[in-house]
Motif scaffolding. Structure first.
Motif, PDB file in Angstrom:
ATOM      1  N   PRO A   1      67.712   1.153  24.895  1.00 31.17           N
ATOM      2  CA  PRO A   1      66.314   0.910  24.496  1.00 31.17           C
ATOM      3  C   PRO A   1      66.343  -0.327  23.433  1.00 31.17           C
ATOM      4  CG  PRO A   1      66.619   3.292  24.373  1.00 31.17           C
ATOM      5  CD  PRO A   1      67.774   2.593  24.572  1.00 31.17           C
ATOM      6  N   GLU A   2      67.364  -0.680  22.478  1.00 33.02           N
ATOM      7  CA  GLU A   2      67.556  -1.813  21.633  1.00 33.02           C
ATOM      8  C   GLU A   2      67.565  -3.153  22.276  1.00 33.02           C
ATOM      9  OE1 GLU A   2      71.647   0.363  21.431  1.00 33.02           O
ATOM     10  OE2 GLU A   2      69.428   0.943  21.321  1.00 33.02           O
ATOM     11  N   LYS A   3      67.783  -3.173  23.749  1.00 26.92           N
ATOM     12  CA  LYS A   3      67.806  -4.231  24.561  1.00 26.92           C
ATOM     13  C   LYS A   3      66.454  -4.855  24.979  1.00 26.92           C
ATOM     14  CE  LYS A   3      72.440  -5.276  24.415  1.00 26.92           C
ATOM     15  NZ  LYS A   3      73.000  -6.570  23.907  1.00 26.92           N
ATOM     16  N   MET A   4      65.429  -3.783  24.873  1.00 27.65           N
ATOM     17  CA  MET A   4      64.150  -3.944  25.642  1.00 27.65           C
ATOM     18  C   MET A   4      63.578  -5.287  25.207  1.00 27.65           C
ATOM     19  SD  MET A   4      62.295  -2.202  27.826  1.00 27.65           S
ATOM     20  CE  MET A   4      62.423  -0.452  27.330  1.00 27.65           C
ATOM     21  N   ASP A   5      63.134  -5.562  23.931  1.00 29.35           N
ATOM     22  CA  ASP A   5      62.579  -6.572  23.618  1.00 29.35           C
ATOM     23  C   ASP A   5      63.342  -8.101  23.930  1.00 29.35           C
ATOM     24  OD1 ASP A   5      60.549  -4.795  22.405  1.00 29.35           O
ATOM     25  OD2 ASP A   5      61.373  -5.115  20.422  1.00 29.35           O
ATOM     26  N   LEU A   6      64.509  -8.044  23.590  1.00 34.97           N
ATOM     27  CA  LEU A   6      65.124  -9.186  24.140  1.00 34.97           C
ATOM     28  C   LEU A   6      64.936  -9.553  25.525  1.00 34.97           C
ATOM     29  CD1 LEU A   6      66.982 -11.594  23.493  1.00 34.97           C
ATOM     30  CD2 LEU A   6      69.032 -10.002  23.693  1.00 34.97           C
ATOM     31  N   TYR A   7      65.383  -8.457  26.316  1.00 38.13           N
ATOM     32  CA  TYR A   7      65.280  -8.696  27.798  1.00 38.13           C
ATOM     33  C   TYR A   7      63.774  -9.193  28.327  1.00 38.13           C
ATOM     34  CZ  TYR A   7      70.071  -7.180  28.288  1.00 38.13           C
ATOM     35  OH  TYR A   7      71.526  -6.925  28.112  1.00 38.13           O
ATOM     36  N   LYS A   8      62.822  -8.346  27.738  1.00 35.42           N
ATOM     37  CA  LYS A   8      61.281  -8.700  28.075  1.00 35.42           C
ATOM     38  C   LYS A   8      61.052 -10.281  27.778  1.00 35.42           C
ATOM     39  CE  LYS A   8      58.925  -4.386  27.883  1.00 35.42           C
ATOM     40  NZ  LYS A   8      57.913  -3.516  27.483  1.00 35.42           N
TER      41      LYS A   8
END
Length: 420
Positions: free
Chosen positions: A210-217
């Motif tokens: 989940p901690e990758k979500m914002d960067l990947y979006k």
């Protein structure tokens, strides 16, 4: 002549940019952008096209089944052959790899068998140059792991070791360098009807945290990004995509279709592979909440998926590894296939009984959505589960026949229709 004029014009634009950004000690790419020689030997060795290798490949092809009236034959021996781009003028086909080379494949006498296969632009150090695509006016784009390069008029000037080459997205700017991985790094590209460059960006995990979500979006990792053909105005066109390694635009309604490889480790028969349709920008295709189709991932099973998730047009066999795809626009094949979609299935690596290693065909309904999907070419996977080949991509030649690349056997095949 128009293509050459446009290529020359664009080359001058990119050359001026390269000169303005010239470092103190330019490397080969900078030299090529300034139309200067490098120290690369001018003679480029060719890949042998005959002998025992060719004989063995032809023997294996005899086991491949295609519909009545069709014929599959050996087109070229191309080491590590992955995605393909056929030149708009029909002069040369460029073949990417997941290693460090791109190959130029030429059929000079037009007997539909390659006469010459050799490395393209050996003066450039490529890194996973899997994605190759052409613009209508003859610009060749090569999408690497973390860079996109442009080669104006490559179809006509590929013979030399030194060719005009320019950064579209410079090294380290396609994805954040800290997100570079050995996993899911094969990019594909297309020039859209709007003239923009589209690039698939697989995310590097089975299911990301989940901690990758914002960067990947934000960056479009796990999706498809679009840019101007000069590499500007980057936009995230589609997201919620685990690892797409194939896309194409429907020439009739301009929609973008793409394959997607789904989550591993959930069992032999789930989740399904995907063939997706995007009719506008900003669509969400469900990953990581869905592992494939409507199958929820274990990691995100307790989280509510976005309300606007779009599920696939076609659910393919689980773990068949759907990769390259194309809309058939030729006239050689029977009417049944015209306007439909061919998809290359690479084959399972993580299933107790492998599936795939074949070419699938999907017809479309009058409204442009998927109709029926069936096996078109099969036989690269034996009944004993042994791979004779692993198809990666499909591309269309000017005569309406199609090419199939195979990175396992190191070959490109041609499928033609001879029935009447």
């Amino acid at each position: 002549m128009k293509a050459l004029a446009l290529a020359a014009s664009s080359a001058l634009v990119f050359a001026s940019t390269a000169l303005a950004q010239q470092p103190q000690a330019p490397g080969n790419l900078e030299r090529l952008g300034e139309f200067r020689h490098t120290d690369t030997p001018m003679e480029i060795p060719t890949v042998p096209q005959g002998g025992t290798k060719a004989a063995a490949l032809k023997k294996n092809l005899a086991k491949v089944k295609v519909p009545k009236g069709f014929k599959v034959s050996l087109y070229a021996i191309v080491p590590d052959a992955r995605h393909m781009a056929v030149g708009p003028q029909g002069v040369v086909t460029f073949v990417g790899t997941r290693k460090t080379k791109v190959y130029a494949v030429t059929d000079r006498d037009k007997d539909r068998v390659a006469d010459e296969v050799k490395e393209f632009a050996p003066s450039i150090a490529f890194k996973i140059p899997n994605g190759v695509c052409f613009s209508r006016d003859g610009m060749l784009y090569i999408a690497e792991q973390n860079r996109v390069l442009l080669f104006p008029a490559a179809e006509f000037f590929y013979e030399s070791a030194d060719v005009a080459a320019f950064n579209v997205v410079k090294q380290g700017d396609l994805i954040p360098p800290e997100e570079e991985s050995y996993n899911h790094t094969a990019r594909t590209c297309r020039i859209g009807p709007d003239g923009r460059l589209y690039v698939t960006l697989g995310q590097p995990f089975n299911v990301f945290a989940p901690e990758k979500m914002d960067l990947y979006k934000k960056t479009g990792i796990g999706g498809i990004v679009s840019l101007t053909n000069e590499g500007k105005d980057r936009q995230v066109f589609a997201w919620g995509v685990r690892n797409s390694v194939g896309m194409d635009f429907n020439p009739k309604d301009k929609t973008l279709w793409f394959t997607d490889n789904q989550v591993d480790g959930m069992g032999d028969d789930i989740p399904p592979g995907e063939l997706n349709r995007a009719d506008k920008a900003g669509m969400n295709f469900g990953f990581p909440y869905f592992g494939g189709g409507k199958v929820r991932t274990t990691e995100y099973k307790d989280q509510t998926p976005p309300a606007d998730v779009t599920h696939p047009q076609v659910e393919m066999a689980a773990h068949a590894a759907d990769l390259g795809m194309m809309f058939y626009s030729g006239k050689q094949f029977p009417a049944k296939y015209q306007g439909g979609i061919f998809v290359a299935q690479h084959g399972s690596w993580n299933r107790t009984k492998p599936v795939g290693a074949r070419i699938m065909f999907t017809s479309l309904k009058p409204d442009g959505t998927a109709d029926k999907t069936e096996v078109f070419a099969d036989g690269w996977l034996t009944e004993d589960g042994e791979y004779l080949g692993r198809p990666v991509d499909v591309a269309q030649l000017p005569d309406g026949s199609i090419l199939v690349s195979d990175d396992f056997a190191g070959a490109v095949y041609r499928i033609s229709y001879e029935g009447r």
